[in-house]
Design a protein around this motif. Structure first.
Motif, PDB file in Angstrom:
ATOM      1  N   UNK A 175       0.857  -1.175   0.000  1.00  8.94           N
ATOM      2  CA  UNK A 175       0.000   0.000   0.000  1.00  8.94           C
ATOM      3  C   UNK A 175       0.899   1.233   0.000  1.00  8.94           C
ATOM      4  N   UNK A 176       0.587   2.217  -0.819  1.00  6.08           N
ATOM      5  CA  UNK A 176       1.388   3.437  -0.904  1.00  6.08           C
ATOM      6  C   UNK A 176       0.649   4.616  -0.283  1.00  6.08           C
ATOM      7  N   UNK A 177       1.380   5.450   0.437  1.00  5.40           N
ATOM      8  CA  UNK A 177       0.898   6.744   0.904  1.00  5.40           C
ATOM      9  C   UNK A 177       1.657   7.809   0.139  1.00  5.40           C
ATOM     10  N   UNK A 178       0.941   8.579  -0.669  1.00  4.57           N
ATOM     11  CA  UNK A 178       1.575   9.575  -1.527  1.00  4.57           C
ATOM     12  C   UNK A 178       0.772  10.869  -1.483  1.00  4.57           C
ATOM     13  N   UNK A 179       1.363  11.912  -2.039  1.00  9.75           N
ATOM     14  CA  UNK A 179       0.672  13.195  -2.146  1.00  9.75           C
ATOM     15  C   UNK A 179       0.502  13.553  -3.613  1.00  9.75           C
ATOM     16  N   UNK A 199       8.093  14.796   1.606  1.00  7.85           N
ATOM     17  CA  UNK A 199       9.283  14.159   2.176  1.00  7.85           C
ATOM     18  C   UNK A 199       8.849  13.202   3.267  1.00  7.85           C
ATOM     19  N   UNK A 200       9.650  12.162   3.502  1.00  9.94           N
ATOM     20  CA  UNK A 200       9.285  11.127   4.472  1.00  9.94           C
ATOM     21  C   UNK A 200      10.461  10.801   5.374  1.00  9.94           C
ATOM     22  N   UNK A 233       8.354   1.101   4.422  1.00 10.48           N
ATOM     23  CA  UNK A 233       9.543   1.513   3.685  1.00 10.48           C
ATOM     24  C   UNK A 233       9.414   2.974   3.285  1.00 10.48           C
ATOM     25  N   UNK A 234      10.514   3.714   3.388  1.00 12.93           N
ATOM     26  CA  UNK A 234      10.546   5.087   2.906  1.00 12.93           C
ATOM     27  C   UNK A 234      10.715   5.082   1.399  1.00 12.93           C
ATOM     28  N   UNK A 235       9.934   5.928   0.710  1.00 11.64           N
ATOM     29  CA  UNK A 235      10.008   6.017  -0.747  1.00 11.64           C
ATOM     30  C   UNK A 235      10.211   7.476  -1.153  1.00 11.64           C
ATOM     31  N   UNK A 236      10.637   7.667  -2.369  1.00 12.71           N
ATOM     32  CA  UNK A 236      10.837   9.021  -2.884  1.00 12.71           C
ATOM     33  C   UNK A 236       9.530   9.798  -2.912  1.00 12.71           C
TER      34      UNK A 236
END
Length: 714
Positions: A175-179, A199-200, A233-236
């Motif tokens: 599952x991704x959390x993005x803006x 940023x994360x 996991x931290x992602x770009x």
């Protein structure tokens, strides 16, 4: 026997008489008739499921999370994203409509929480939005046999918190959390793409996303904390959650880390809050399934959108869905406030009035910014999230900001909030100053003509119809606003010098707008009959009761309502037009006319095929979940059976449904709460006085003392 039955239902439903003559229903059963249940997955469904708590909200897709940014671009449905009231921006830009520099506030998209790879097909599918619990559950099986269960809710105690529970029978999914980092904030006038950075990082046992919109004058910067029982996991572009076999939880918290005590209690206290809210709310039970669905869902959407005011910000017209409009209007607040008040949520409207009362000086300056010669107050047409100071400077973004009928809705809300509250001290502190300043605004525009009538004119200006031309004299909508406001001030003793009473005696210039059809024109020299966007001639039947009964021009306009607005006969309705038709039908007590208009809800595509939500304009999926019209239709459904619009209590005055109708805890501005049954042509009624009051009910004068209960049957 009837009295025994009513008393029995008072006990069963917490003080509210019910209406079942054949089978007693619990409040839970009544509310759950509005649940949204889907058993076939549709990748491109007409509407998602909207959850919120008044501060934090989202629309979820058929797979239980939001759509990914890529999927959103390829679909014609409304937005599917998280929104938070504190994530808004003030922008300075050149309006694409007016071609002038302006300053305006817009709610911005916060984030998306989506499957990294969405399946195209699933089986054993079921999704249910439980309106009684305030929870969304989605269950399905993937092609590889993995069973997936997703549960969503927005915490009703900690309004900055949302919870997601995911369960897999085996394997791992991400599952991704993005803006959203590139979007249009309000494409109607602001067509330059807006960019946000993301940023994360890890902070203790939480993960933090920081989303910044550097283009905003208010330096919009939001911090969203995540706690997950699944590996992260931290992602770009944000965070990745590795959801595995068994139960996984993700908590999303705006502005502060997720606390352990919240994780433990969030879901249960959210359900408890919704149960208690429904118990305290007014309710209706209709025999017609679509009417019941629309009533329950409209109530849920109003409360999901407006049941919070700690931040002092008024939510947008489409709630926290992320759909247009990304702000609210005073007019639209006026359309939904009676529904909130009649269902026991006057506290929300009172908080709005307290906010506006605290901004009187700013609204005076804003009025002079638009019209230097004006006195009194004018709330911005597009309400800001931040201060009114500096708002819409140096120019307004669109000509619709010059609609002088706007303050009248502030007057009506202030007056009726006072009536419902029954608190003279509150009224004197908050409502009366607003009413007084609204009257000063209209008084400063009044000039007596050679015909002996008082005329009103502003420059620049535009009417409520918005399609009826600019810079006209005597906009009908403004005459209604002024007439109601002046009458209210005189009634309350706020007409200190008698000037308002004198104007009312001579008359505002309604007669100057009379047409050969027997209806009013929308403005002087504006014969736009049949070309209108909105049916302004019905305002006296829907919004401003300036007399104790409908006026002849209003009755004639109602008879011709299908001919007033462009394309109504197709049928097609712009904005809240059909909502006003229905509300006017309720108040004029036209059973057949109301049924005729109600029957056009689906053929006009005013609502989707499953009656989940209402579009701002027929078929406009990008403006789905238009809470404004939900409030109007909710109000209409109530007023068909419990109506205080004309200053008396009318029971079942527009009985549009075949079969039994029951209702409970319905408040009125007369000071009495109404519960009862309409069954087989007979009425069983229970009245409870909130204050000492005297009122008429179906031709009978009733006097009650505070706390007294009366039973009435006929």
């Amino acid at each position: 026997m009837k009295k025994v039955f009513c008393l029995l239902m008072v006990v069963l439903l917490g003080g509210a008489a019910s209406a079942q003559t054949s089978k007693q229903k619990s409040l839970k059963e009544i509310i759950c008739r509005g649940n949204i249940v889907t058993t076939t997955y549709q990748e491109d469904a007409e509407a998602g499921c909207y959850l919120g708590n008044g501060r934090f909200g989202a629309v979820f897709s058929g797979l239980g999370l939001t759509m990914s940014p890529e999927q959103q671009k390829s679909r014609k449905t409304g937005q599917s994203q998280f929104s938070h009231l504190s994530h808004w921006g003030r922008f300075r830009f050149v309006s694409s409509i007016e071609k002038k520099e302006t300053t305006a506030d817009y709610l911005l998209p916060l984030l998306k929480l989506h499957w990294e790879e969405e399946p195209k097909t699933v089986s054993s599918y079921r999704q249910e939005q439980n309106m009684y619990d305030g929870v969304l559950k989605t269950v399905y099986t993937l092609d590889n046999g993995v069973k997936v269960r997703v549960q969503n809710w927005f915490d009703q105690v900690n309004k900055n918190l949302a919870g997601i529970r995911l369960e897999l029978s085996e394997g791992t999914l991400s599952v991704k959390a993005t803006a959203l980092t590139d979007f249009l904030a309000y494409s109607f006038v602001f067509r330059k793409p807006v960019r946000q950075s993301i940023s994360a990082k890890r902070v203790g046992d939480n993960y933090l996303l920081t989303i910044v919109c550097e283009e905003t004058l208010n330096c919009c910067r939001s911090q969203i904390y995540f706690y997950s029982t699944a590996p992260v996991e931290l992602c770009e572009d944000g965070l990745r959650f590795l959801v595995s076999k068994g139960k996984n939880e993700i908590f999303v918290s705006y502005g502060e880390p997720v606390r352990q005590k919240d994780r433990v209690s969030s879901l249960q206290r959210t359900k408890k809050h919704w149960h208690e809210t429904w118990r305290k709310s007014g309710w209706m039970d209709f025999p017609e399934e679509n009417a019941q669905k629309m009533w329950v869902r409209s109530m849920a959407y109003l409360l999901s959108s407006h049941d919070d005011f700690e931040a002092g910000i008024i939510q947008p017209t489409n709630g926290l869905t992320g759909n247009v409009f990304p702000f609210h209007f005073v007019q639209d607040l006026g359309y939904i406030s009676p529904a909130l008040m009649m269902t026991g949520h006057n506290d929300i409207v009172m908080r709005w009035m307290e906010k506006f009362a605290g901004e009187i000086e700013a609204m005076k300056k804003y009025a002079k910014h638009l019209w230097p010669q004006s006195e009194g107050i004018y709330p911005p047409w597009e309400l800001p999230f931040g201060s009114i100071e500096g708002y819409h400077e140096p120019n307004v973004p669109v000509a619709y900001c010059y609609e002088p009928h706007n303050p009248g809705y502030l007057c009506r809300m202030a007056m009726e909030a006072s009536d419902f509250a029954g608190d003279p001290a509150w009224a004197k502190r908050y409502a009366y100053p607003l009413i007084r300043e609204v009257c000063r605004f209209y008084r400063s525009a009044c000039k007596k003509g050679t015909d002996g009538l008082w005329h009103m004119e502003w420059y620049p200006s535009i009417g409520q119809d918005e399609a009826g031309g600019r810079n006209k004299k005597n906009y009908l909508c403004s005459l209604y606003s002024a007439q109601y406001s002046f009458q209210t001030a005189v009634e309350l003793g706020l007409d200190e010098d008698g000037s308002l009473a004198a104007i009312l005696k001579d008359g505002l210039a309604f007669k100057s707008l009379m047409s050969d059809r027997g209806t009013y024109h929308t403005a002087h020299d504006a014969d736009d009959f049949g070309k209108q966007k909105h049916p302004v001639q019905l305002d006296g039947l829907a919004y401003f009761p300036v007399e104790k009964k409908p006026l002849l021009p209003e009755r004639k306009a109602y008879e011709l309502r299908q001919e007033l607005t462009e394309r109504a006969k197709e049928p097609f309705f712009a904005g809240w037009t059909l909502g006003e038709f229905l509300l006017a039908g309720s108040n004029i007590k036209d059973v057949e006319g109301w049924r005729e208009d109600w029957a056009k809800m689906r053929p006009s595509n005013y609502t989707d095929s499953r009656w989940i939500q209402i579009y701002e304009t027929c078929g406009n999926a990008g403006a789905s979940f238009y809470v404004t019209t939900h409030g109007m239709i909710l109000q209409s459904l109530i007023r068909n059976y419990v109506n205080d619009y004309w200053g008396r209590l009318d029971i079942a005055s527009c009985p549009v449904f075949e079969g039994d109708v029951s209702f409970g805890n319905i408040g009125t501005r007369l000071g009495v709460i109404v519960s009862g049954t309409v069954a087989k042509g007979k009425v069983c009624l229970s009245l409870t006085a909130q204050r000492d009051c005297t009122f008429g009910v179906n031709g009978v004068s009733v006097m009650m003392k505070r706390g007294e209960t009366k039973k009435m049957n006929w």
